[in-house]
Design a protein around this motif. Structure first.
Motif, mmCIF file in Angstrom:
data_model
loop_
_atom_site.group_PDB
_atom_site.id
_atom_site.type_symbol
_atom_site.label_atom_id
_atom_site.label_comp_id
_atom_site.label_asym_id
_atom_site.label_seq_id
_atom_site.Cartn_x
_atom_site.Cartn_y
_atom_site.Cartn_z
ATOM 1 N N THR A 1 10.152 6.444 3.003
ATOM 2 C CA THR A 1 10.228 7.556 1.868
ATOM 3 C C THR A 1 10.362 6.892 0.514
ATOM 4 N N LEU A 2 10.509 5.715 0.578
ATOM 5 C CA LEU A 2 10.696 4.844 -0.762
ATOM 6 C C LEU A 2 9.418 4.507 -1.267
ATOM 7 N N LEU A 3 9.312 5.005 -2.613
ATOM 8 C CA LEU A 3 7.887 5.078 -3.519
ATOM 9 C C LEU A 3 8.386 4.269 -4.695
ATOM 10 N N GLU A 4 7.939 3.033 -5.100
ATOM 11 C CA GLU A 4 8.069 2.216 -6.254
ATOM 12 C C GLU A 4 6.961 1.984 -6.946
ATOM 13 N N SER A 5 6.607 1.971 -7.995
ATOM 14 C CA SER A 5 5.484 1.676 -8.708
ATOM 15 C C SER A 5 4.183 2.011 -8.002
ATOM 16 N N GLY A 6 4.039 3.025 -7.462
ATOM 17 C CA GLY A 6 3.052 3.442 -6.690
ATOM 18 C C GLY A 6 2.737 3.168 -5.536
ATOM 19 N N HIS A 7 3.428 2.490 -4.899
ATOM 20 C CA HIS A 7 3.497 2.012 -3.316
ATOM 21 C C HIS A 7 4.721 2.266 -2.609
ATOM 22 N N GLY A 8 4.518 2.485 -1.154
ATOM 23 C CA GLY A 8 5.486 2.808 -0.442
ATOM 24 C C GLY A 8 6.122 1.509 0.305
ATOM 25 N N ILE B 1 1.788 1.152 2.414
ATOM 26 C CA ILE B 1 3.254 0.505 2.490
ATOM 27 C C ILE B 1 3.078 -0.825 2.675
ATOM 28 N N ALA B 2 4.235 -1.350 2.408
ATOM 29 C CA ALA B 2 4.562 -2.778 2.717
ATOM 30 C C ALA B 2 5.915 -3.094 2.991
ATOM 31 N N ALA B 3 6.483 -4.171 3.386
ATOM 32 C CA ALA B 3 7.830 -4.663 3.688
ATOM 33 C C ALA B 3 8.603 -4.797 2.288
#
Length: 237
Positions: A138-145, A186-188
């Protein structure tokens, strides 16, 4: 998955498992929050929340926080218990193509050297057993998960267990359930938990499969339908 929900306004989340909300008539109450994460961007005061009501009269807090609608109008499922339910439903409907065709699907099976339970164990005729670990994103930052949204020693343990299963000749899958409509890859989160990010890269190199599927939300007159059937890319950094 179909849920019957009611709306309210979020006042604040606190003590991890509790949140105060305000009804449309101005009355306030406390609801249960089934999420141990940081919930960054998912719990801003003033956000619209949608909650379910338990039929269990013994519950101290009969209402459960299910969905946040952010100021950007993103739908976010904050009840992490729903991730496994959505995955199980998708598996039985063969919506996750990489895991279709199993003969047997078991939940919460004990395994590994660190006293773990795998979310799902799938068996396919004469093929090796498939161990499936589910994580909610659920973490969205700068357009990425990103995953995780907080340091997770439990998640680190699960990665070690999955690598051990591969080493023993089994198939191991880390399945990210993306429960945020604003996330398309998404990414780590190495900026949140660098140890987890390092282990995740090692796990992928060791043969642990990483796949991600995104939930779709449809809300009509308090009925929310959620399905997990849209594959999104996992980005290796």
């Amino acid at each position: 998955m179909l849920l019957q929900l009611q709306p309210a306004k979020l006042i604040k989340r606190y003590k991890r498992f509790l949140a105060d909300i305000e009804f449309t008539n101005g009355e306030q109450t406390t609801i249960h929050c089934a999420n141990t994460g940081a919930m960054k961007g998912c719990a801003e005061p003033g956000d619209t929340v949608w909650y379910s009501t338990s039929a269990n009269a013994k519950r101290k807090y009969p209402f459960s926080w299910e969905i946040t609608v952010s100021k950007d109008e993103h739908f976010i499922c904050v009840n992490t218990l729903r991730a496994n339910q959505l995955v199980e439903e998708a598996l039985h409907k063969d919506l996750i193509t990489e895991l279709s065709g199993f003969n047997l699907l078991q939940r919460e099976v004990k395994y590994g050297n660190e006293n773990s339970r795998i979310d799902f164990l799938a068996r396919y005729n004469d093929a090796p057993d498939t161990y499936i670990e589910v994580k909610s994103v659920t973490l969205l930052e700068s357009g990425h998960g990103y995953f995780p949204d907080a340091v997770t020693t439990r998640g680190q343990k699960h990665l070690r267990e999955l690598m051990d299963m591969v080493a023993q000749g089994h198939r191991a899958v880390l399945l990210f359930a993306v429960l945020h409509t604003g996330i398309n890859d998404i990414a780590a989160a190495d900026h949140v938990d660098p140890i987890y990010a390092k282990l995740l890269k090692e796990a992928q190199q060791a043969g642990v499969e990483i796949i991600a599927y995104k939930a779709e939300f449809s809300l009509k007159k308090g009925e929310l339908n959620i399905s997990l059937d849209d594959k999104v890319p996992f980005i290796t950094r």
